[in-house]
Design an enzyme around this catalytic site. Structure first.
Site, PDB file in Angstrom:
ATOM      1  N   GLY A  15      -7.455   6.248  -6.177  1.00 11.95           N
ATOM      2  CA  GLY A  15      -6.846   5.190  -5.904  1.00 11.95           C
ATOM      3  C   GLY A  15      -6.090   4.464  -7.083  1.00 11.95           C
ATOM      4  N   LEU A  19      -4.880  -2.137  -7.547  1.00 15.00           N
ATOM      5  CA  LEU A  19      -5.139  -3.222  -8.315  1.00 15.00           C
ATOM      6  C   LEU A  19      -6.037  -2.621  -9.464  1.00 15.00           C
ATOM      7  CD1 LEU A  19      -5.578  -6.241  -8.946  1.00 15.00           C
ATOM      8  CD2 LEU A  19      -7.135  -6.369  -7.154  1.00 15.00           C
ATOM      9  N   GLY A  21      -7.201   0.419 -10.574  1.00 11.81           N
ATOM     10  CA  GLY A  21      -6.806   1.664 -11.041  1.00 11.81           C
ATOM     11  C   GLY A  21      -5.670   1.213 -12.051  1.00 11.81           C
ATOM     12  N   TYR A 144     -15.424  -1.867   7.535  1.00 13.19           N
ATOM     13  CA  TYR A 144     -15.309  -1.562   6.116  1.00 13.19           C
ATOM     14  C   TYR A 144     -16.639  -1.864   5.377  1.00 13.19           C
ATOM     15  CZ  TYR A 144     -13.593  -2.589   1.210  1.00 13.19           C
ATOM     16  OH  TYR A 144     -13.440  -2.474  -0.237  1.00 13.19           O
ATOM     17  N   VAL A 174     -11.643  -9.649  -6.711  1.00  5.00           N
ATOM     18  CA  VAL A 174     -10.670  -9.016  -7.877  1.00  5.00           C
ATOM     19  C   VAL A 174      -9.534  -9.395  -7.733  1.00  5.00           C
ATOM     20  CG1 VAL A 174     -10.073  -7.103  -9.249  1.00  5.00           C
ATOM     21  CG2 VAL A 174     -12.106  -6.894  -7.595  1.00  5.00           C
ATOM     22  N   HIS A 187      -5.545 -10.259   0.305  1.00 10.57           N
ATOM     23  CA  HIS A 187      -6.673 -10.964  -0.079  1.00 10.57           C
ATOM     24  C   HIS A 187      -6.052 -12.497  -0.331  1.00 10.57           C
ATOM     25  CE1 HIS A 187      -8.965  -6.929  -0.604  1.00 10.57           C
ATOM     26  NE2 HIS A 187      -9.624  -7.799   0.254  1.00 10.57           N
ATOM     27  N   TRP A 209      -4.309 -21.147   4.470  1.00  8.92           N
ATOM     28  CA  TRP A 209      -5.008 -21.099   5.617  1.00  8.92           C
ATOM     29  C   TRP A 209      -6.441 -21.157   5.652  1.00  8.92           C
ATOM     30  CZ3 TRP A 209      -2.865 -15.289   7.204  1.00  8.92           C
ATOM     31  CH2 TRP A 209      -1.468 -15.428   7.333  1.00  8.92           C
ATOM     32  N   ASP A 278     -11.820 -19.419   8.172  1.00  6.78           N
ATOM     33  CA  ASP A 278     -12.227 -19.522   6.788  1.00  6.78           C
ATOM     34  C   ASP A 278     -13.009 -18.237   6.363  1.00  6.78           C
ATOM     35  OD1 ASP A 278     -11.376 -21.983   5.740  1.00  6.78           O
ATOM     36  OD2 ASP A 278     -13.233 -22.928   6.591  1.00  6.78           O
TER      37      ASP A 278
END
Length: 322
Positions: A15, A19, A21, A144, A174, A187, A209, A278
């Site tokens: 990976g 982000l 890596g 996940y 992160v 995210h 949102w 939420d």
């Protein structure tokens, strides 16, 4: 007398173009790397880690002594809700292939990356490392979450049965350069950065949102990268460690949106679409274990990190993942 070269470390980062890596690559390049370390960053273009054979071939090609395992199928709240089975299956395959190839090829240490969303939905706060398996995770991303929890189970198994030094870190939310800024599937923070960018361009209001009330601990990817190097080199436990800013640094989604608006000089209206979910209200994590090991570690202040990330996104808008 012949001088022998010190036996170096070959560190494979799966990976490696994501982000975290990219953040590790930058931190290593900017002076945190060591002369006896060779860093190899690989992405899904280099090997399909859902395939056992392809994963084994990757390990035999690079012969790493150490592995930082970041590769995963990831996504934000709304993508997880739609594809829980896919998140479970792909991540289980990836993790099993990476850990077993590491064991079979004699890798000395693996540091895998978990997530605070793996913790039980119904819990007491702050959450700490002992509570991972104390109840089901939030139903929105159970696929996940359970797949990531299983890394902890495997680490324990490889240690007990084979004496392997496989461990894991648990970062909070992160963010930073090279994130996925997709509004639908990304995210919350990168999604908001993209939304502010577009709202500013179009002269429209910014619609967030949800209610803006949920609270999160955000960690800057470059801070996380520095901590990853410490875990790789110094942290000897198999038990995972939470890598996070303190509980006092938790911010609401509203506060995050306001920080982004300020960083991007957005003067428009801020609206909240309360018809949107939420997710978890909070998942406050304790960084007491980290602080016992590294009492003096300095985190980048949230607003400064947001400013740097917004600047990166604006500069790299054409090529950023979105």
């Amino acid at each position: 007398m012949e001088v022998t070269e010190p036996v170096g470390r070959r560190i494979l980062v799966t990976g490696g173009t994501g982000l975290v890596g990219k953040a590790i690559e930058k931190v290593v390049a900017d002076g945190e790397g060591r002369p006896d370390e060779e860093w190899i960053f690989v992405s899904s273009r280099d090997a399909d880690l859902t395939s056992a054979a392809a994963t084994r071939a990757l390990f035999e090609q690079h012969k790493p002594t150490h592995v930082i395992h970041l590769a995963a199928m990831v996504g934000g709240l709304f993508k997880n809700i739609r594809y829980n089975l896919d998140f479970w299956r792909r991540n289980i395959h990836i993790n099993d292939n990476v850990l077993h190839s590491a064991y079979e090829t004699g890798v000395q240490k693996v540091v895998s990356c978990l997530s605070t969303c793996i913790f039980p939905d119904e819990t007491t706060y702050p959450i700490d490392e002992t509570m991972i398996h104390n109840g089901p995770p939030h139903s929105s991303n159970f696929g996940y979450s359970y797949a990531k929890r299983m890394i902890d189970i495997q680490n324990r198994g490889y240690f007990e049965q084979h004496g392997c030094r496989f461990t894991a870190v648990i970062p909070t939310n992160v963010f930073g350069p090279h994130d996925n800024f997709n509004i639908e599937d990304g995210h919350v923070l990168p999604g908001l950065i993209h939304k502010v960018y577009l709202a500013k361009q179009n002269g429209s209001a910014l619609t967030v949102w949800g209610t803006g009330k949920p609270r999160r601990q955000f960690i800057y990817s470059l801070d996380l990268a520095r901590l990853f190097l410490w875990v790789l080199r110094e942290y000897d436990e198999v038990e995972p460690i939470i890598l996070s800013v303190g509980e006092e640094d938790e911010v609401s989604i509203r506060e995050a949106a306001e920080a982004i608006a300020e960083a991007m000089d957005f003067r428009g209206e801020l609206l909240f679409d309360t018809t949107k979910a939420d997710g978890q209200f909070k998942k406050t994590a304790s960084n007491a274990k980290l602080r016992r090991y590294l009492p003096g570690f300095q985190f980048t202040p949230f607003r400064q990190a947001v400013k740097e990330t917004c600047a990166w996104f604006s500069t790299n808008y054409a090529n950023a993942r979105k």
